[in-house]
Each structure stands twice: as C-alpha cells, then as structure tokens.
Scaffold this motif. Structure first.
Motif, PDB file in Angstrom:
ATOM      1  N   ALA A 124       0.837  -1.199   0.000  1.00 55.69           N
ATOM      2  CA  ALA A 124       0.000   0.000   0.000  1.00 55.69           C
ATOM      3  C   ALA A 124       0.871   1.248   0.000  1.00 55.69           C
ATOM      4  O   ALA A 124       1.199   1.799   1.061  1.00 55.69           O
ATOM      5  CB  ALA A 124      -0.930  -0.020   1.207  1.00 55.69           C
ATOM      6  N   VAL A 155      -4.892   3.787  -1.957  1.00 56.84           N
ATOM      7  CA  VAL A 155      -5.753   3.454  -3.094  1.00 56.84           C
ATOM      8  C   VAL A 155      -5.082   2.397  -3.982  1.00 56.84           C
ATOM      9  O   VAL A 155      -3.869   2.222  -3.960  1.00 56.84           O
ATOM     10  CB  VAL A 155      -6.086   4.710  -3.942  1.00 56.84           C
ATOM     11  N   TRP A 156      -5.912   1.689  -4.719  1.00 56.32           N
ATOM     12  CA  TRP A 156      -5.433   0.702  -5.693  1.00 56.32           C
ATOM     13  C   TRP A 156      -4.520  -0.350  -5.055  1.00 56.32           C
ATOM     14  O   TRP A 156      -3.449  -0.650  -5.603  1.00 56.32           O
ATOM     15  CB  TRP A 156      -4.682   1.378  -6.838  1.00 56.32           C
ATOM     16  N   VAL A 204      -6.983  -6.559 -16.079  1.00 53.91           N
ATOM     17  CA  VAL A 204      -6.531  -7.306 -14.883  1.00 53.91           C
ATOM     18  C   VAL A 204      -7.632  -7.314 -13.813  1.00 53.91           C
ATOM     19  O   VAL A 204      -7.388  -7.057 -12.644  1.00 53.91           O
ATOM     20  CB  VAL A 204      -5.160  -6.833 -14.324  1.00 53.91           C
ATOM     21  N   ALA A 357      -2.456  -2.031 -18.356  1.00 52.91           N
ATOM     22  CA  ALA A 357      -2.043  -1.714 -16.982  1.00 52.91           C
ATOM     23  C   ALA A 357      -0.537  -1.837 -16.782  1.00 52.91           C
ATOM     24  O   ALA A 357       0.034  -1.182 -15.905  1.00 52.91           O
ATOM     25  CB  ALA A 357      -2.764  -2.634 -15.994  1.00 52.91           C
TER      26      ALA A 357
HETATM   27  C1  FAD Z   1      -4.427  -2.213 -11.841  1.00 52.27           C
HETATM   28  C2  FAD Z   1      -3.618  -1.376 -10.916  1.00 52.27           C
HETATM   29  C3  FAD Z   1      -3.041  -1.958  -9.794  1.00 52.27           C
HETATM   30  C4  FAD Z   1      -2.299  -1.180  -8.892  1.00 52.27           C
HETATM   31  N1  FAD Z   1      -1.779  -1.777  -7.769  1.00 52.27           N
HETATM   32  C5  FAD Z   1      -1.145  -1.006  -6.839  1.00 52.27           C
HETATM   33  C6  FAD Z   1      -0.685  -1.596  -5.611  1.00 52.27           C
HETATM   34  O1  FAD Z   1      -0.818  -2.792  -5.371  1.00 52.27           O
HETATM   35  N2  FAD Z   1      -0.117  -0.770  -4.695  1.00 52.27           N
HETATM   36  C7  FAD Z   1       0.052   0.559  -4.921  1.00 52.27           C
HETATM   37  O2  FAD Z   1       0.587   1.237  -4.045  1.00 52.27           O
HETATM   38  N3  FAD Z   1      -0.357   1.149  -6.092  1.00 52.27           N
HETATM   39  C8  FAD Z   1      -0.965   0.386  -7.053  1.00 52.27           C
HETATM   40  N4  FAD Z   1      -1.412   0.967  -8.215  1.00 52.27           N
HETATM   41  C9  FAD Z   1      -1.240   2.396  -8.434  1.00 52.27           C
HETATM   42  C10 FAD Z   1      -0.150   2.690  -9.450  1.00 52.27           C
HETATM   43  O3  FAD Z   1       1.106   2.420  -8.915  1.00 52.27           O
HETATM   44  C11 FAD Z   1      -0.319   4.142  -9.924  1.00 52.27           C
HETATM   45  O4  FAD Z   1      -1.502   4.194 -10.692  1.00 52.27           O
HETATM   46  C12 FAD Z   1       0.861   4.643 -10.736  1.00 52.27           C
HETATM   47  O5  FAD Z   1       2.000   4.781  -9.947  1.00 52.27           O
HETATM   48  C13 FAD Z   1       0.547   5.980 -11.427  1.00 52.27           C
HETATM   49  O6  FAD Z   1      -0.009   6.891 -10.522  1.00 52.27           O
HETATM   50  P1  FAD Z   1      -1.374   7.657 -10.910  1.00 52.27           P
HETATM   51  O7  FAD Z   1      -2.327   6.652 -11.434  1.00 52.27           O
HETATM   52  O8  FAD Z   1      -1.774   8.429  -9.719  1.00 52.27           O
HETATM   53  O9  FAD Z   1      -0.979   8.603 -12.094  1.00 52.27           O
HETATM   54  P2  FAD Z   1      -0.349  10.083 -11.978  1.00 52.27           P
HETATM   55  O10 FAD Z   1       0.856  10.056 -11.122  1.00 52.27           O
HETATM   56  O11 FAD Z   1      -1.440  11.034 -11.636  1.00 52.27           O
HETATM   57  O12 FAD Z   1       0.099  10.323 -13.471  1.00 52.27           O
HETATM   58  C14 FAD Z   1      -0.781  10.765 -14.497  1.00 52.27           C
HETATM   59  C15 FAD Z   1       0.033  10.924 -15.771  1.00 52.27           C
HETATM   60  O13 FAD Z   1       1.042  11.928 -15.577  1.00 52.27           O
HETATM   61  C16 FAD Z   1       2.326  11.380 -15.828  1.00 52.27           C
HETATM   62  N5  FAD Z   1       3.297  12.017 -14.956  1.00 52.27           N
HETATM   63  C17 FAD Z   1       3.248  12.170 -13.604  1.00 52.27           C
HETATM   64  N6  FAD Z   1       4.331  12.807 -13.152  1.00 52.27           N
HETATM   65  C18 FAD Z   1       5.114  13.061 -14.228  1.00 52.27           C
HETATM   66  C19 FAD Z   1       6.381  13.695 -14.427  1.00 52.27           C
HETATM   67  N7  FAD Z   1       7.091  14.169 -13.418  1.00 52.27           N
HETATM   68  N8  FAD Z   1       6.869  13.752 -15.691  1.00 52.27           N
HETATM   69  C20 FAD Z   1       6.163  13.250 -16.731  1.00 52.27           C
HETATM   70  N9  FAD Z   1       4.969  12.648 -16.619  1.00 52.27           N
HETATM   71  C21 FAD Z   1       4.452  12.558 -15.378  1.00 52.27           C
HETATM   72  C22 FAD Z   1       2.172   9.898 -15.574  1.00 52.27           C
HETATM   73  O14 FAD Z   1       3.178   9.128 -16.193  1.00 52.27           O
HETATM   74  C23 FAD Z   1       0.795   9.663 -16.151  1.00 52.27           C
HETATM   75  O15 FAD Z   1       0.881   9.564 -17.541  1.00 52.27           O
HETATM   76  C24 FAD Z   1      -2.134   0.202  -9.145  1.00 52.27           C
HETATM   77  C25 FAD Z   1      -2.690   0.787 -10.294  1.00 52.27           C
HETATM   78  C26 FAD Z   1      -3.419   0.013 -11.167  1.00 52.27           C
HETATM   79  C27 FAD Z   1      -4.023   0.659 -12.384  1.00 52.27           C
END
Ligand code: FAD
Length: 378
Positions: A124, A155-156, A204, A357
C-alpha cells in the motif's frame, strides 16, 4: 550473458507452463468476467512454490533464482494477466521485501506464511495524491506510546480483497518527503483498517484492488528496516517488481502473438489464408521481433538482480520495453483478428484490456523514462 537455461530453470518453467495451461487458462475468462479475486487459483499456485519463488526452501519458498521467477510469471501471464500480476505483488512487493527488511520477530511470523501462501500480502504505497509522486505521502505515522498510530487513505491496493497483511507506507517526518517515510507491516485484521471500494477496472480484473481507510495502532516492531528509511525500501521492492512486470507483459504479448498467428492461418479472404498477405506477415514479424528484444532486456535485468541485487536502470528499461512491446502486440493482434477480436469475450479483447495496466502500475512508462534519464545523468 548465458542464453541457455539451466536444467533447473527449464524444469521450473515447464512446471509453471503446465500449471498455467491446466489450472489458470480454464479460469482466465471467468476471472475477467466476474472480477472476483481467484483465491483457489492462488492457493494452487502457492502449492507449486509460486508465492515465494526466490525465498529459500527452509523459509517456505521455492529457492529459485530471479530468472526462474520471471520465466514462471511469463508462463502464467500467457494464461491470465491477473493471476500473474497478483503473484508479482505477492513475491516482489511483499515476501521479498519482508525477507529483506523485517526484524527477526516479523520475519519469523510472516515470511513462511507468505512464501507458502498461507497468508497473502499487499503493498500500500499509492494514495489519492501520491501516484507517480509516491514521496508525497499524506498518510502519517505518529509515535504513540511504544508504537505508532497510522492514519490515512491508500488506493489501488492489489490483492487487498484477500490479503492477510499489507506493507503500508506512511510519513514519519512530514515535509521530508522520501527521507521521512517509513514502511510498516500491518495485519489487515487490525482494528481500524477498512477496505472501501473495490476498483472496477478496465483490465486485470479480479486483482482484488481495494482502497483502504487506515486508522490503526501498531507496535514499533512492525517497522520494516528503520524509521524514515521506508522510501528506499519501496524503490528496492519496485525494482524487482518491474523485472517481473516485464515478464507479465511478455506473457500477455506472446499470447496476443499466438492469437494472431492462429487466426491468420485459418481465416481466409480472397480465397486464401490471410497469413499469405504480406501486410499480415509484417505485423506478426514486427510483434515477434519486438517481444524477443524486450525479453533480452528482461533476462538481463533478472540476471543482474540475481547477481548483485542491483540493476535499477535495467529493470526500468525491461519494464518500459516489454510493456510497450506487449501493448503493440495486443494492438496488432486486434488488427489481425479484426471483428473476431473486437467481439466482447474474445481472448484478443481481454489481452487488449489487460496489457494496458503494465504501462501504469509499478511506475508508469514516463516514470521509467525519468529513472533511465536520471541514471544517464541528464
Ligand atoms: C491495476 C492497478 C493496480 C495497482 N496496484 C497497486 C498496488 O498494489 N499498490 C500501490 O501502491 N499502487 C498500485 N497501483 C497504483 C499505481 O502504482 C499508480 O496508478 C501509478 O503509480 C501511477 O499513478 P497515478 O495513477 O496516480 O498517475 P499520476 O501520477 O497522476 O500520473 C498521471 C500521468 O502523468 C504522468 N506524470 C506524472 N508525473 C510526471 C512527471 N514528473 N513527468 C512526466 N509525466 C508525469 C504519468 O506518467 C501519467 O501519464 C495500481 C494501479 C493500477 C491501475
């Protein structure tokens, strides 16, 4: 780098392939359709050592090397991307991390349980405001007597639907970002943890991704590693996880390639199999080449991880190349199958959704490019 697998690696790969074919494959469509976490399949995987592949045998694991682990994940992902990524979370993000960083007492309580599948684990890290910027933890852990009170929202959290324990990251020094985060091993039956919504995801499905509302008290012995040193631990775990996500992506990509080849050989248009058309052959040739190239990066990253517990840049390159190659493979398979692939419930349609994903979790493709560029001193 040696391209020949040892006899041990081959036999582990073969047993994973058999398990994938006989146990996982028949369940894959149902898991996707229902979105229900496949506890029984995970238990069956555990009985083959797949919940603690790299953990020594005397601690409940299979005692295999990192390459064997990735071979198994690729084989299972060929059948079900969901089961494969659930195993990646279990192995790389939980049991390997606990074995690496837990105190003796936590180690004794949890490593064997996790490696044998008696307990499932979750990781988490992500929060509503901490995605790519994972250091922006709003969850806090404040000293409370001889322990900590952890409060926040995660989350997630994959596997959370069925997990007995989670590695929960929290800020122990607000404002210090990556230098002020600690990792806690928290049993999920601790009073104050509420599993809230289950993610209804594009692909997934069945990964048991839940949001967690956390307001718990845990003893100081639940800290993994030391206080304020949790962020490097998260990065350590994710580095291994990225090698395994590369393997997961390659399994999905290879399944897409198999779908495309099988369809191309049987579907006839203009009086001949579409496999005879150069346009189709080139899509398939490109797919096979890109997947093989990414597999070389993945094997390299796995080999470095095994030899020196290192390979930050290599694991990011492997994940980036494999997830994007697999995405293109699923896209090309959809093009080759055309309407037969676009039909809801077709295997190509599931792969097309599942593969996406791999470019998001355990660090997006942009995050991998940032790591690679930073290590090139840009
Ligand atoms: C199916 C699934 C399972 C998951 N399982 C887990 C889990 O078990 N544990 C856990 O902790 N998390 C989990 N996650 C969360 C996952 O790690 C995050 O979704 C991921 O790290 C991206 O974060 P975000 O979705 O908040 O996107 P954001 O960080 O909001 O990014 C949005 C967009 O902006 C881009 N971006 C952000 N910052 C920058 C930057 N500095 N430069 C350029 N581009 C940038 C990103 O690449 C992306 O394209 C899961 C997610 C999914 C979809």
């Amino acid at each position: 780098m040696d391209f020949d697998l040892s006899q041990e690696q081959k036999s582990f790969q073969q047993s994973a392939e058999r398990f994938a074919r006989e146990v996982v494959e028949p369940r894959a469509a149902g898991i996707d359709e229902s979105g229900v976490f496949p506890r029984d399949v995970m238990q069956a995987a555990a009985s083959l050592g797949l919940c603690g592949v790299t953990i020594p045998v005397d601690r409940g694991g299979a005692g295999r090397d990192y390459l064997s682990y990735t071979l198994a994940i690729e084989a299972i992902a060929h059948a079900s991307a969901t089961v494969a990524v659930s195993l990646v979370v279990t192995n790389s993000l939980v049991v390997e991390l606990v074995a690496h960083a837990a105190s003796n007492s936590l180690h004794a309580t949890w490593v064997k349980k996790l490696a044998t599948g008696e307990a499932l684990g979750a990781f988490a890290l992500s929060e509503p405001a901490a995605g790519t910027d994972a250091a922006n933890q709003q969850t806090t852990a404040v000293r409370d007597g001889d322990g900590y009170r952890i409060k926040g929202r995660k989350v997630w959290v994959a596997n959370a639907e069925a997990a007995a324990v989670a590695v929960v990251f929290a800020s122990t020094q607000p404002g210090a970002r990556r230098d002020g985060i600690s990792a806690f091993l928290v049993p999920l039956d601790t009073a104050g943890i509420v599993r809230t919504s289950r993610a209804d995801s594009l692909g997934v499905r069945g990964l048991g991704c839940m949001d967690l509302d956390v307001d718990v008290r845990v003893g100081a012995d639940h800290v993994l590693g030391s206080v304020n040193a949790g962020f490097p631990l998260a990065m350590w775990a994710l580095q291994g996880g990225r090698v395994a996500i590369a393997a997961q992506a390659l399994g999905i990509g290879r399944a897409a390639l198999d779908q495309a080849v099988a369809h191309a050989k049987t579907r006839e248009q203009f009086g001949r199999p579409i496999a005879r058309f150069e346009a189709i052959q080139w899509m398939i040739a490109d797919t096979a080449t890109e997947l093989d190239a990414a597999r070389m990066l993945m094997w390299k990253a796995a080999t470095i991880k095994q030899r020196s517990d290192d390979g930050l840049i290599e694991s990011s390159m492997a994940k980036l190349a494999a997830s994007e190659a697999a995405h293109r493979a699923a896209d090309k398979a959809m093009q080759v199958l055309a309407s037969a692939g676009y039909r809801r419930g077709s295997v190509a349609e599931r792969l097309f959704r599942d593969v996406r994903a791999a470019e998001i979790y355990q660090g997006t493709s942009e995050a991998q490019r940032m790591i690679i560029a930073k290590n090139l001193r840009m």
